[in-house]
Design an enzyme around this catalytic site. Structure first.
Site, PDB file in Angstrom:
ATOM      1  N   GLN A 209      41.844  42.773  34.966  1.00  0.00           N
ATOM      2  CA  GLN A 209      43.975  41.951  34.265  1.00  0.00           C
ATOM      3  C   GLN A 209      43.970  43.744  33.420  1.00  0.00           C
ATOM      4  OE1 GLN A 209      42.238  38.776  32.391  1.00  0.00           O
ATOM      5  NE2 GLN A 209      42.063  40.014  29.680  1.00  0.00           N
TER       6      GLN A 209
ATOM      7  N   ASP B 131      35.121  38.535  32.168  1.00  0.00           N
ATOM      8  CA  ASP B 131      36.112  38.167  32.458  1.00  0.00           C
ATOM      9  C   ASP B 131      36.898  37.313  33.308  1.00  0.00           C
ATOM     10  OD1 ASP B 131      37.366  37.101  29.767  1.00  0.00           O
ATOM     11  OD2 ASP B 131      38.721  38.031  30.650  1.00  0.00           O
TER      12      ASP B 131
ATOM     13  N   GLU C 112      31.854  34.189  33.161  1.00  0.00           N
ATOM     14  CA  GLU C 112      32.269  33.531  32.148  1.00  0.00           C
ATOM     15  C   GLU C 112      33.725  33.063  32.915  1.00  0.00           C
ATOM     16  OE1 GLU C 112      35.817  33.573  29.061  1.00  0.00           O
ATOM     17  OE2 GLU C 112      35.465  34.249  30.281  1.00  0.00           O
TER      18      GLU C 112
END
Length: 671
Positions: free
Chosen positions: A318, A388, A417
């Site tokens: 991101q 993530d 995750e």
């Protein structure tokens, strides 16, 4: 004949572990016991034998084990394979007519009934004579001598028959059965990855907090860096952890930077969230200037390795609004109808400082850029990535990326995750993620824990490796908020004993438990501010759980049974807050005769003492003749308190959460 037939001479069905019909490999690590099984049957009454065969990446047989029938009428057979090497292995099931057991069964029944006595003895003699030619010299002589005794009419019938099942004959046939009509199943893939893929203790900390200093004269912070963070590594190693996991270490954007407690009013000294990646200094291929240089990072990795620690790095795909990608590749994001780029949301949470990547816009460009970034960090000594929110990216992308990375570096491990729906979490495991975060964090009651332990150890173990993190910077459960120090002990015991993989976020050992009002996360969250801690003072004053965590990791390293996932057995108790489970492993030691068995009993009520009767399934404990006491009990040693007791099938237990909420019992062996 038979080219288009789906059944072999001996039908073999429902082979396990098989993932999506063999489309994806099942998972294993060296030294782990893989439970293999199949439903195998045949016509008539002749006796069956069933074996599992492990093949190495070149297709050569490296292990063979005979499977055991599970129960009368089920036709189900199971056993264990224990791979030792890494790489893409395979296994197959073989069903076969057991010539010896068929003869022995028929001969015993008929001779006892006085039917076809000489015929049955002669059939045995013929069998041993014919099979002798393919045996080693000593066994050849044994088989011929047995045939001679079976034919010797001067001996009593029972002595002649007994020759056919002497201890020597049984041992020889156990080593190499008498097989006919051997029918193999197809070969199914099993990927054996390095130990860190399936075993390990993780410790997470923020490098910027380690050594951070606050100057009250100007109300400014000085960030910690890799040099000061390296000073924390010896303590992490002393606690027995294997992996030190770092949140993102990249430059952090300033646009919409979050302030303390996720507020929108960041001050000039607020460091921002490490997950808001990207600034003029660079993006995912850069290091935050406050943390140091690549040379400093390399030195940090070297120091960790000297302490037998591996460094895991966060891979968060991101970007902050200031990431170079935003201007260089605006097509990699989602543009809304008003011309703005969509920021991340997980209602009611909003992450205005983060832009998600749209993987359907220029997938080739995005895929190759991420591959470049991962390989860059691999070149700097990173072999583990904690990913993530992988569930917000296409599963297809992860399958591609992990395969690409592992084709060059098969030792690289990816942890997902993914706190999301089971179907997505399981798909990520199939796609290649070596391990995953889990629902363990929210499984607190006895029923919840028993059901979840059974699920991850028996139902999904072939493709989903659970890493039981007790807390994260995002997750501070009500159980920890209100359970007091006992809750921290309880969760640590459950995580470290039930799963070969577990993790701790720093501050857990200090019993940090205060949440932001109305949220399930820490007040003054470290994601948004510096949080230096005085671990040494807390330990000196007896306010630290570090000695207890150290002991748990010592137990894990000393007991091989804890390194496997599929060997967990849930036992029963009469109390609705007492969980009982065991782990058993055998075939240990140089002679392969050693056994390791632990029984874990945990009071999951952190507020009180609980009493119960713990009832054990003794068959799951692998107790041998020499393990029993004269009164039918066996000794167990508590690895936490050092106490010892005589236990049996039913045992009185009292656990006071405010003293010691758990027993970790090692079954005492005679060798």
């Amino acid at each position: 004949m038979g080219e288009d037939l789906r059944f072999g001479r001996i039908p073999i069905t429902k082979v396990s572990p098989v993932v999506e019909g063999g489309l994806f490999p099942s998972k294993a690590i060296p030294g782990s016991d893989v439970v293999v099984g199949a439903t195998v049957f045949r016509e008539g009454h002749d006796q069956l034998g069933v074996s599992a065969v492990l093949l190495d990446p070149a297709g050569a047989e490296v292990q063979r084990t005979r499977l055991t029938p599970l129960g009368m009428g089920t036709d189900r057979y199971e056993g264990l394979l224990r791979p030792t090497g890494v790489g893409l292995h395979s296994f197959r099931i073989e069903g076969w007519s057991d010539l010896y057991e068929t003869w022995h069964h028929n001969a015993t029944v008929k001779i006892d009934a006085g039917v076809d006595v000489e015929l049955m003895l002669e059939e045995g003699a013929v069998l041993f004579s014919e099979e002798s030619s393919s045996r080693p010299d000593a066994e050849r002589r044994l088989f011929l001598a047995t045939a001679e005794r079976l034919r010797n009419r001067e001996l009593p019938i029972d002595e002649r028959l007994a020759a056919g099942h002497s201890a020597d004959i049984r041992a020889a046939i156990e080593r190499e059965p008498l097989r006919a009509l051997v029918t193999p199943s197809r070969a199914y893939p099993i990927l054996v990855e390095r130990e860190a893929a399936g075993r390990g203790s993780w410790y997470e900390f923020f490098p910027r907090s380690e050594g951070a200093r606050y100057d009250p004269s100007n109300a400014q912070w000085t960030s910690g860096n890799f040099i000061t963070a390296a000073e924390r590594l010896p303590a992490v190693a002393r606690m027995g952890f294997d992996v030190v996991y770092l949140p993102p270490i990249h430059p952090i954007g300033t646009t919409h930077r979050k302030g303390p407690n996720n507020t929108l009013n960041a001050g000039p000294g607020d460091p921002g969230s490490p997950w808001a990646i990207g600034a003029p200094e660079g993006g995912h291929d850069a290091i935050h200037p406050d943390l140091g240089s690549f040379d400093d990072f390399d030195a940090f990795v070297r120091r960790a390795n000297e302490l037998n620690l591996e460094v895991a790095l966060d891979l968060a795909l991101q970007a902050s609004p200031d990431h170079p990608w935003v201007t260089e590749h605006p097509e990699w994001f989602t543009t809304r109808v008003d011309g703005s780029i969509a920021y991340a949301e997980n209602p009611p949470k909003k992450y205005q400082d983060i832009y998600p990547i749209n993987f359907d816009n220029d997938p080739e460009g995005i895929y190759n850029e991420v591959l470049r970034i991962v390989l860059l960090w691999v070149s700097h000594g990173v072999r583990i990535f904690r990913v993530d929110n992988p569930h917000t990216k296409p599963v297809q992308f992860w399958e591609w990326l992990i395969a690409k990375v592992n084709s060059k570096h098969p030792d690289v491990v990816f942890l997902a995750e993914a706190f999301t729906r089971p179907s997505m979490m399981h798909a990520l495991g199939r796609a290649g993620f070596q391990q995953s975060y889990t629902y363990f964090t929210w499984r607190n009651t006895k029923t919840e824990l028993e059901e979840y332990f059974t699920e991850v150890s028996r139902e999904t173990a072939a493709f989903f490796r659970p890493n039981f993190f007790v807390n994260t910077p995002d997750i501070l459960t009500e159980y920890l908020q209100y359970g007091g120090p006992a809750a921290f002990k309880i969760r640590a015991v459950l995580a470290s004993m039930a799963s070969p993989l577990w993790g701790v976020y720093s501050g857990y050992e200090l019993y940090e438990h205060v949440a932001r009002p109305g949220a399930e996360e820490y007040i003054d969250n470290e994601k948004f501010e510096y949080r230096p801690r005085d671990y040494e003072a807390a330990e000196a004053q007896g306010r630290s759980l570090a000695p207890f965590l150290t002991r748990l990791n010592e137990i894990r390293r000393s007991h091989p049974a804890l390194g496997d996932l599929e060997n967990l057995t849930v036992h029963s108790s009469t109390d609705d807050a007492t969980v009982v489970f065991s782990k058993h492993k055998e075939g240990l030691g140089d002679d392969g005769q050693g056994k390791d068995t632990l029984i874990v009993v945990v009071n999951v009520d952190p507020h009180s003492a609980r009493e119960c009767t713990a009832s054990l399934d003794l068959s799951a404990l692998g107790l041998g003749e020499g393990d029993w006491n004269e009164d039918g009990t066996f000794w167990v040693d508590d690895l936490i308190t050092g106490q010892s007791w005589q236990w049996g099938a039913h045992n009185y237990v009292r656990l006071d959460a405010h003293v010691e909420p758990a027993h970790i019992l090692s079954v005492r062996r005679t060798r």
